[in-house]
Structures are given as C-alpha cells and as structure tokens.
Scaffold this motif. Structure first.
Motif, short mmCIF file in Angstrom:
data_model
loop_
_atom_site.label_atom_id
_atom_site.label_comp_id
_atom_site.label_asym_id
_atom_site.label_seq_id
_atom_site.Cartn_x
_atom_site.Cartn_y
_atom_site.Cartn_z
N UNK A 79 14.27 2.79 -4.75
CA UNK A 79 12.97 2.91 -5.27
C UNK A 79 12.02 2.33 -4.28
N UNK A 80 11.06 3.08 -3.75
CA UNK A 80 10.10 2.49 -2.94
C UNK A 80 8.78 2.73 -3.47
N UNK A 81 8.09 1.54 -3.86
CA UNK A 81 6.76 1.55 -4.76
C UNK A 81 5.79 0.57 -4.16
N UNK A 82 4.77 0.47 -4.80
CA UNK A 82 4.12 -0.80 -4.61
C UNK A 82 4.31 -1.53 -5.88
N UNK A 83 3.95 -3.04 -5.53
CA UNK A 83 4.03 -3.77 -6.73
C UNK A 83 3.34 -3.55 -8.00
N UNK A 84 2.00 -3.15 -7.65
CA UNK A 84 1.10 -2.77 -8.76
C UNK A 84 1.69 -1.69 -9.67
N UNK A 85 2.32 -0.60 -9.10
CA UNK A 85 2.98 0.64 -9.77
C UNK A 85 4.07 0.13 -10.70
N UNK A 86 4.94 -0.87 -10.11
CA UNK A 86 6.09 -1.33 -10.83
C UNK A 86 5.64 -2.43 -11.88
N UNK A 87 4.49 -3.13 -11.61
CA UNK A 87 4.18 -3.86 -12.55
C UNK A 87 3.45 -3.25 -13.80
N UNK A 88 2.70 -2.11 -13.46
CA UNK A 88 2.18 -1.59 -14.58
C UNK A 88 3.05 -0.75 -15.44
N UNK A 141 0.80 -1.36 0.17
CA UNK A 141 -0.20 0.02 0.00
C UNK A 141 0.87 1.16 -0.06
N UNK A 142 0.24 2.40 -0.48
CA UNK A 142 1.02 3.77 -0.61
C UNK A 142 1.70 4.16 0.91
N UNK A 153 7.81 5.75 -5.60
CA UNK A 153 6.80 5.60 -6.88
C UNK A 153 5.66 5.27 -6.29
N UNK A 154 4.59 5.96 -6.59
CA UNK A 154 2.86 5.58 -6.69
C UNK A 154 2.43 5.94 -7.93
N UNK A 155 1.03 5.54 -8.01
CA UNK A 155 0.15 6.24 -8.89
C UNK A 155 0.28 7.68 -8.93
N UNK A 156 0.35 8.27 -7.84
CA UNK A 156 0.20 9.66 -7.76
C UNK A 156 1.40 10.16 -8.62
N UNK A 157 2.48 9.64 -8.70
CA UNK A 157 3.63 10.06 -9.78
C UNK A 157 3.49 9.76 -11.01
N UNK A 158 3.14 10.61 -11.81
CA UNK A 158 2.98 10.59 -13.32
C UNK A 158 3.97 9.49 -13.88
N UNK A 159 3.54 8.71 -14.76
CA UNK A 159 4.26 7.82 -15.49
C UNK A 159 5.56 8.28 -16.12
N UNK A 160 5.41 9.53 -16.75
CA UNK A 160 6.61 10.08 -17.74
C UNK A 160 7.66 10.50 -16.50
#
Length: 131
Positions: free
Chosen positions: A108-117, A62-63, A89-96
């Motif tokens: 890098x600290x992230x959710x697995x879903x963000x990295x997977x996407x 989770x975030x 890295x979360x979904x709040x950080x734009x992909x670009x």
C-alpha cells in the motif's frame, strides 16, 4: 524466489545498506539518484517473503511522491502485476473503498495523512503491517 530474480543488481553500497536495514531500524539518507528506492524495494520484497500474509506500507509526504514510488516499485520488480497486489491510497480514493482495498492489498502506497485519518476513523489498524 531470490531478490536477484526480481530487481536490478544492487551496487555494493546498496547491498551493504540493505544488510544493515535488515537487522536494524534505519533512516537512509543518500543523494538523489543513488538508489534509495532500490534499497526500499529490496527490503519490501524480503519482508514480504518472510511474512507473506502481512502488508507493506510505503509512505510519502505528497500524492505525486506516492505515485512516483508506486511506479518505481512496479518498474523495479520484474515480475507480472500479479506478483503482489499493489494499491495507492490517497484522499482521492473514497474511504469506503480504502477500507475494502486494505483487506486484500499487499503493498500500500499512501500519504501519512491519509493513513492517519483512516486510523482515526477506524477503517483498519496497523496490526497486519510488516514494514
């Protein structure tokens, strides 16, 4: 730079767990408040020292947990913020932006879903990840 210069002195069971994790893939299961994050910090530092051009990827489901781990790592590593480039890295950080940050970030600290996407979208790959 020695680990003992960067973080609090680990307890014996943390040191023993760390030693095992340095030699093997491990899943560490300990009660809340027993220092799993300290073990992770020690592993991350050692891996970063051995492979300084590669990335350390810390995942949490989770975030809020991502942010908690980020804060814990920064707090436990007693050096200045310039010791390593740590990014969330979360979904709040734009992909670009994530794609650009990936190029220079070391931790890098992230959710697995963000990295997977991001992997599905070809923003980067995991070839540079050491841990």
């Amino acid at each position: 730079m020695e680990i003992k210069e960067l973080i609090p002195t680990p307890r014996d069971y943390q040191k023993n767990t760390f030693d095992t994790c340095m030699k093997n893939n491990c899943l560490v299961v300990l009660p809340t408040g027993t220092g799993k994050t300290l073990i992770a910090v020690m592993l991350a530092i050692e891996r970063f020292k051995k492979l300084p051009l590669e990335k350390i990827l810390i995942l949490a489901p989770t975030r809020p947990l991502v942010e908690q781990h980020f804060t814990s790592f920064k707090k436990q590593i007693k050096e200045s913020d310039t010791w390593a480039d740590m990014q969330i890295f979360t979904g709040k950080t734009p992909a670009d932006q994530r794609k650009k940050i990936w190029q220079t970030a070391e931790f890098i600290f992230s959710t697995p879903q963000c990295i997977s996407n991001d992997l599905k979208n070809g923003l980067y790959d995991l070839s540079e990840v050491a841990l």
